[in-house]
Scaffold this active site. Structure first.
Site, PDB file in Angstrom:
ATOM      1  N   SER A 117     -25.676   9.574 -19.623  1.00  0.00           N
ATOM      2  CA  SER A 117     -25.203  10.928 -19.891  1.00  0.00           C
ATOM      3  C   SER A 117     -24.590  11.051 -21.279  1.00  0.00           C
ATOM      4  CB  SER A 117     -24.175  11.347 -18.834  1.00  0.00           C
ATOM      5  OG  SER A 117     -24.744  11.345 -17.552  1.00  0.00           O
ATOM      6  N   HIS A 159     -19.030  11.824 -21.531  1.00  0.00           N
ATOM      7  CA  HIS A 159     -19.737  13.027 -21.995  1.00  0.00           C
ATOM      8  C   HIS A 159     -19.168  13.496 -23.330  1.00  0.00           C
ATOM      9  CE1 HIS A 159     -20.742  14.114 -17.525  1.00  0.00           C
ATOM     10  NE2 HIS A 159     -21.301  12.987 -17.924  1.00  0.00           N
TER      11      HIS A 159
END
Length: 325
Positions: free
Chosen positions: A177, A229
């Site tokens: 991610s 993230h």
């Protein structure tokens, strides 16, 4: 679909295949250690292995990467997936970390900043990441080349895990991610740099902004590490500044001059400045985060709110995993 690509996205295609193979491997390891391919008690809604299996196969987990009191010399309660121990009984840190142990005698598995890029929490986790990786990443690689996008992908992925290791050290973390958030940042840079060549650029910008905000909000949910993230996005932005190219000037529509021309500025000179700033920021951020990581600093009491917003019922559990109150 392949014929529309300027070049075949070899890097991300290979990464996607490797990540699929590693996912199957973790399921097999989980079966060998627990008798089940997928954790069922409690059920892993990502449809994947236990946390113990992910730890043994390389999840980012700071106690395996450097000495963290009291984990080095204390026993730890075993969890499912740690083989050959029995869940609920005492384990050592070495039982949790595996992967060849600690040759130096102290936890030093620095490669847990790289290996987790290939790991996923389950089939659903893999499918969600591959949706973005194939839809957005393949197009970027086809347009701008495997070397450029491969560098941004790895810089963002490793940077994301390094960011998480600083601010969420007790949370095991896996997945690509962070690297994908880096590619989202590059989409923004590409849009802004080549604004005059894009049809309906403002609409595209707000769509991309909405996707980014939604993705960060997803990181507030249980089992997601929003620090990875955020870190991946930041490193994707800084590395994209010096790795993402400008399109050629002659392609600009003379009836729709670029923002650079309207300001009386030379696009290439501005790009050189952006490259210098982006490269400098990327190196500086890596140096600062590595120094902070190995100096065991804990001077950011508010950082936990980036991982969970007060009022959400699962926040305390996420904050406890971070070592925060």
């Amino acid at each position: 679909m392949w014929k529309k690509w300027k070049t075949v996205p070899w890097f991300l295609g290979t990464m996607s295949l490797a990540q699929a193979i590693v996912l199957v491997y973790t399921l097999v390891v989980n079966y060998n250690n627990t008798g089940e391919f997928i954790q069922t008690n409690p059920f892993n809604f990502l449809i994947g292995p236990t946390t113990g299996t992910l730890l043994l196969t390389g999840a980012r987990y700071v106690p395996c990467m450097k000495p963290v009191a009291p984990y080095v010399n204390s026993s730890i309660i075993c969890i499912p997936g740690i083989n050959p121990s029995v869940p609920g009984q005492p384990c050592t840190l070495l039982d949790f970390c595996g992967m060849g142990g600690f040759p130096s005698g102290q936890p030093n598995q620095w490669y847990r900043l790289i290996v987790p890029i290939f790991l996923h929490g389950g089939v659903l986790h893999y499918a969600l990441n591959m949706t973005l990786q194939m839809r957005a990443g393949f197009g970027l690689e086809s347009e701008f080349g495997s070397l450029r996008i491969g560098l941004i992908y790895m810089i963002s992925g490793i940077g994301g895990f390094l960011f998480g290791a600083n601010f969420s050290p007790l949370t095991p973390s896996v997945g690509c991610s962070g690297a994908l958030f880096g590619l989202i940042a590059c989409l923004m840079i590409d849009l802004v740099q080549n604004w005059s060549l894009v049809e309906q650029p403002l609409k595209n910008f707000f769509v991309l902004l909405g996707v980014t905000i939604f993705s960060f909000l997803m990181g507030l949910l249980p089992l997601f590490d929003n620090f990875a993230h955020i870190g991946g996005f930041v490193f994707g932005f800084t590395s994209g500044l010096f790795l993402m190219p400008l399109l050629e000037n002659q392609e600009l529509d003379s009836t729709k001059p670029s923002a650079f021309k309207r300001m009386g500025l030379n696009r290439q000179n501005w790009k050189r400045l952006f490259m210098l700033v982006g490269f400098s920021l990327t190196v500086l951020l890596y140096v600062v985060l590595f120094i902070r990581f190995y100096s065991n600093r804990d001077d950011c009491s508010w950082c936990k709110y980036l991982n969970c917003i007060p009022g959400l019922p699962w926040c305390q559990d996420k904050w406890n995993q971070m070592g925060s109150n």
